[in-house]
Write an enzyme that holds these catalytic residues in place. Structure first.
Site, PDB file in Angstrom:
ATOM      1  N   CYS A  34       0.629  -1.133   0.235  1.00 27.86           N
ATOM      2  CA  CYS A  34       0.003   0.158   0.172  1.00 27.86           C
ATOM      3  C   CYS A  34       0.613   1.554  -0.054  1.00 27.86           C
ATOM      4  O   CYS A  34       1.560   1.208   0.764  1.00 27.86           O
ATOM      5  CB  CYS A  34      -1.322   0.424   1.076  1.00 27.86           C
ATOM      6  SG  CYS A  34      -2.370   1.410   1.638  1.00 27.86           S
ATOM      7  N   ASP A  41      -0.475  -5.796  -0.003  1.00 27.97           N
ATOM      8  CA  ASP A  41      -2.043  -5.425  -0.600  1.00 27.97           C
ATOM      9  C   ASP A  41      -1.687  -7.478  -1.183  1.00 27.97           C
ATOM     10  O   ASP A  41      -0.587  -7.139  -1.819  1.00 27.97           O
ATOM     11  CB  ASP A  41      -2.316  -4.342  -1.035  1.00 27.97           C
ATOM     12  CG  ASP A  41      -2.811  -3.557  -0.194  1.00 27.97           C
ATOM     13  OD1 ASP A  41      -3.457  -3.809   0.045  1.00 27.97           O
ATOM     14  OD2 ASP A  41      -2.635  -2.584  -1.191  1.00 27.97           O
TER      15      ASP A  41
END
Length: 120
Positions: A34, A41
């Site tokens: 992120c 992520d």
């Protein structure tokens, strides 16, 4: 020497340029960071394309996808960048890249990018 991540997509000649056929890649273990929090992520990518003159070499695609592991990237940006890089490498007749990002904060994100070669 173990393999290292790289953004260098290798190619090879399409063995059947006289017909349209689809190649599908399934990448269930994609990871990036992120860009706001630095937290990982996770996503499941599906890449489908109809080759023209060139095809993507599989090991180079694996190393390419791996190269995102330590990069900060918004879902929309990374999905579009992957599509752009494949188009630049092989100029396919048609391409669809789907990034299905896992739920974070109660929200899952699916980004779909399509490309179709312009006919002369």
């Amino acid at each position: 020497m173990p393999s290292q991540p790289t953004k260098d997509l290798q190619t090879f000649p399409n063995p059947a340029t006289d017909r349209d056929y689809e190649i599908a890649f399934d990448v269930p273990e994609f990871t990036c960071l992120c860009p706001l929090t630095g937290q990982p992520d996770f996503a499941h990518f599906k890449i489908r394309y109809v080759p023209d003159q060139l095809c993507v070499e599989l090991k180079s695609l694996k190393l390419y996808m791996w190269a995102y592991r330590n990069e900060g990237a918004f879902h929309e940006k990374v999905t579009n960048t992957i599509a752009d890089d494949i188009v630049r490498a092989i100029n396919p007749r048609k391409l669809t890249v789907v990034g299905d990002f896992f739920v974070r904060g109660g929200i899952g994100t699916v980004v779909t990018v399509t490309h179709e070669k312009k006919k002369d």
